[in-house]
Design an enzyme around this catalytic site. Structure first.
Site, PDB file in Angstrom:
ATOM      1  N   CYS A 380      -3.463  -2.152   1.673  1.00 27.02           N
ATOM      2  CA  CYS A 380      -2.946  -0.778   1.640  1.00 27.02           C
ATOM      3  C   CYS A 380      -4.121  -0.099   0.741  1.00 27.02           C
ATOM      4  CB  CYS A 380      -1.506  -0.692   0.622  1.00 27.02           C
ATOM      5  SG  CYS A 380      -0.548   0.728   0.821  1.00 27.02           S
ATOM      6  N   HIS A 519       1.600  -4.723   3.480  1.00 32.10           N
ATOM      7  CA  HIS A 519       1.680  -5.561   2.314  1.00 32.10           C
ATOM      8  C   HIS A 519       2.342  -7.048   2.745  1.00 32.10           C
ATOM      9  CE1 HIS A 519       1.142  -2.429  -0.948  1.00 32.10           C
ATOM     10  NE2 HIS A 519       1.739  -1.673   0.051  1.00 32.10           N
ATOM     11  N   GLU A 521       1.689  -9.658   1.167  1.00 29.46           N
ATOM     12  CA  GLU A 521       2.219 -10.466  -0.033  1.00 29.46           C
ATOM     13  C   GLU A 521       4.092 -10.510  -0.212  1.00 29.46           C
ATOM     14  OE1 GLU A 521       1.734  -6.461  -1.807  1.00 29.46           O
ATOM     15  OE2 GLU A 521       0.756  -7.757  -0.246  1.00 29.46           O
TER      16      GLU A 521
END
Length: 547
Positions: A380, A519, A521
């Site tokens: 990001c 994102h 993750e």
């Protein structure tokens, strides 16, 4: 029709409710049941997306664009069940909905009260999707006795009364403090916590007692006697070396069996814990170690980057290495040379964030990784800082920056390589945003598709040219600089389907340098590490062998 398990926290400590809920969900899955986990939070923020990471840790984003509590990340990591908007609610959201209904006239002029209007709204939330799964696990945030949580406790009490007998149970998590001076565990806090819970009409069926020391049989019997709980339903929750040991540890203590007994489910399917045994083996038997620096601005509170830390652990498990994460404050590089602090790391990760503070340090970290050929993953804002660094030092846009920083300062200082995202395509319609819009819930949120370039590094990592990842941002890299940057070696290897929004950049002549606008993750799990993190750690392992 789902069976409901309500998980509450004790007067002294509610620490670990999210982990206990996630582990129980995983254990019920291991027995062949379908589960869904939910979080009811007593805080008054309508939208967790407006909260500082220092206040509440990271904001976890779902596929359908909800900004939620980080506990939903635990739920997804342990069960693999994608969370939805309907899996998280706060007091603020409940009160906001009730007031909106009152303004519309839905209550026909009645006086609005906590009971029944607020509690009915909470109960309506609990009912959503109850026909889809075997078990619905609902964690109540905060601790019993908190004034903010009282409407939630009253709502679950009523909810259990409304359901047929045996369809709802209550699980209560408490603390058993150890007094070193006298060498004993004290059960009084647990007794008082249960007394408080019973005073509002809720009697726990299962007690999960956090303890640093083994709980003697005599103490279990005492807790069971004074808390009116079967001795077998007093479950020890000991400190663990890894959270991914939790399903196995809770199974050894009999948590899943105690829950099934409370529902009078007998005989129950035997659990298949093969997946979790493999996960534990990878955690506790690594074949090496790599050091990765996370250069961020919220490093004082590691929960601000919870999903990133866990995704790196998963990447280590995929490569059978231990990932030693070290947190580096980006503001440090405003005053000092990053080389002195970043040398010795096998990879560098720059995470997301908001605001200008610390961004120059992140740009220097990206420059260090690019010039020193250290594996780099920018997420990001971390991608945007890598693009700004390349624009300044490779494409000769000396004053390259982001509109975000100009908006924050109130004056124009940069050539905006990163601009405020004014519109984008979501499904079959165009979403429009203005700089002055409310902060909460107005970003590009949730899962979006990206198209990857054939032959690019990321296409090879994903093994596909079409992916879907979760986003949370309101600023975007400007494609008008694409030609300049690609001429300098920074390739735009992932784009939105309409070709307007850059999703991924990578540097061509570099061992491993990738920036992503989304994102990744958020979708990583211990038994299914995200491919980007798995390959990032693999690159770090290769670097460690060269050092």
């Amino acid at each position: 029709m789902a069976r409901y398990i309500f998980i509450t926290g004790g007067v002294v400590s509610s620490l670990g409710k999210g982990l206990a809920s996630a582990a129980l969900g995983a254990l019920l899955q291991a027995r062949g049941y379908s589960v869904r986990l939910r979080k009811l939070d007593p805080y008054l923020n309508v939208d967790p997306g407006t909260m500082s990471p220092f206040e509440h840790g990271e904001v976890f984003v779902t596929d359908d664009g909800a900004e939620t509590d980080l506990d939903l990340g635990h739920y997804e990591r342990f069960t693999g069940v994608s969370a939805r908007k309907t899996d998280s609610v706060s007091s603020g959201r409940i009160y906001s909905t009730v007031l909106e209904k009152e303004r519309r006239g839905d209550y026909l002029g009645k006086t609005i009260q906590v009971i029944p209007h607020v509690t009915n709204e909470i109960k309506d939330f609990l009912h959503v999707g109850e026909d889809e799964v075997d078990f619905m696990l609902c964690e109540i945030g905060g601790t019993v006795g908190d004034i903010e949580g009282l409407p939630f406790f009253e709502a679950i009490r009523q909810f259990a009364q409304d359901k047929p007998r045996g369809q709802c149970i209550f699980m209560h998590l408490t603390l058993l403090p150890y007094l070193a001076a006298s060498g004993e565990l004290k059960t009084k806090p647990t007794q008082h916590s249960v007394k408080e819970l019973r005073s509002i009409g809720i009697a726990p069926d299962v007690l999960v007692c956090r303890s640093e020391h083994p709980i003697p049989e005599k103490e279990r019997e005492k807790i069971g006697l004074f808390c009116n709980v079967r001795k077998e339903s007093v479950i020890a929750a000991y400190d663990l070396k890894s959270i991914y040991e939790a399903p196995l540890a809770y199974h050894r203590e009999g948590l899943d069996q105690a829950v099934l007994d409370a529902f009078a489910i007998s005989p129950a399917p035997r659990p298949d814990l093969t997946v979790w045994e493999d996960v534990a083996d990878r955690v506790f038997n690594p074949e090496g170690e790599v050091k990765i620096a996370i250069v961020g601005k919220y490093t004082q509170l590691e929960d601000a980057y919870k999903s990133i830390a866990e995704a790196l652990t998963h990447g280590g498990m995929a490569n059978r290495v231990r990932v030693k994460v070290e947190w580096v404050d980006a503001e440090l590089f405003d005053r000092e040379d990053p080389a002195a602090h970043l040398e010795g790391y096998h990879a560098i990760l720059v995470p997301g964030g908001f605001g200008e503070r610390g961004t120059e340090g992140k740009i220097k970290a990206a420059q260090f990784a690019r010039e020193r050929k250290v594996p780099y993953l920018g997420i990001c804002l971390g991608m945007q800082m890598a693009v700004i660094e390349a624009a300044r030092n490779l494409a000769h846009v000396a004053d390259a920056g982001s509109e975000e920083f100009d908006h924050e300062s109130g004056k124009k200082r940069f050539t905006p390589v990163v601009y405020h995202l004014k519109e984008w395509v979501q499904g079959n319609h165009v979403v429009e945003r203005k700089v002055g819009d409310d902060k909460g819930g107005t970003m590009r949120l949730g899962a979006y598709t990206a198209k990857l370039s054939e032959g690019s590094r990321v296409a090879g990592i994903y093994g596909a040219t079409t992916i879907e990842e979760r986003h949370r941002h309101r600023y975007e890299v400007d494609t008008k600089f694409r030609e300049q940057l690609e001429a300098c070696g920074m390739v735009f290897s992932g784009m939105s389907p309409d070709g307007k929004l850059p999703e991924i950049v990578e540097i061509r002549d570099h061992p491993w340098f990738i920036g992503v606008q989304y994102h990744p993750e958020l979708k990583s799990k211990p038994f299914a590490p995200h491919p980007l993190f798995a390959d990032f750690v693999r690159a770090a392992v290769e670097t460690s062998r060269l050092v």
